[in-house]
Design an enzyme around this catalytic site. Structure first.
Site, short mmCIF file in Angstrom:
data_model
loop_
_atom_site.label_atom_id
_atom_site.label_comp_id
_atom_site.label_asym_id
_atom_site.label_seq_id
_atom_site.Cartn_x
_atom_site.Cartn_y
_atom_site.Cartn_z
N VAL A 1 -7.69 -3.84 13.03
CA VAL A 1 -9.13 -3.61 12.91
C VAL A 1 -9.74 -4.79 12.16
CG1 VAL A 1 -10.93 -2.09 12.02
CG2 VAL A 1 -8.83 -1.09 12.95
N HIS B 1 -9.80 -4.54 5.09
CA HIS B 1 -9.51 -3.25 4.45
C HIS B 1 -8.23 -3.37 3.65
CE1 HIS B 1 -8.00 -3.44 8.60
NE2 HIS B 1 -6.94 -2.78 8.16
#
Ligand code: 5GP
Length: 114
Positions: free
Chosen positions: A96, A100
């Site tokens: 993704v 993160h």
């Protein structure tokens, strides 16, 4: 940016189990947990990879780690320990493209990673 899955979570367009939120940061449980505790901690700002970070992001990156420690304490994994990981691009295993921090805990971690 339109295909940024995590932006959709920030905007509540898709559901997530949110465990922490500030003006700058959101944290939610990973949909496919790799450990008993697996939480993703993200900046609300769209930044694709670690390679896209600039000096002005330094404070926000620090806050991701402070959030990790706070969430780890809340989840009861601080004392036994945990791992934080940020993957970058293909060899790092990034899927993704919105940075993160993975917070993983609740079991013994192996080293080196596969
Ligand atoms: P990466 O491989 O990019 O470092 O990690 C992406 C993480 O996002 C994976 O651990 C994956 O399980 C998680 N993930 C992918 N799609 C979703 C989703 O829709 N919701 C949540 N909560 N996690 C997701």
């Amino acid at each position: 940016m339109a295909d940024d899955l995590f932006l959709k979570i920030i905007n509540r367009e898709i559901p997530a189990d949110i465990v922490y939120e500030t003006d700058e940061i959101l944290a939610f449980r990973d949909i496919s947990p790799k450990a008993p505790v697996h939480i993703l901690i993200i900046p609300k700002e769209h930044i694709k990879t670690i390679n896209d970070l600039e000096a002005g992001h330094a404070e926000m990156i620090g806050k991701l780690f402070l959030a990790a420690a706070e969430i780890a304490a809340k989840e009861g994994i601080a004392e036994n320990g945990y791992r934080v990981v940020m993957n970058c691009n293909q060899h790092g295993g990034q899927a993704v493209y919105h940075i993160h921090l993975h917070l993983l805990g609740g079991r013994q971690m192996g080293w080196p990673p596969g």
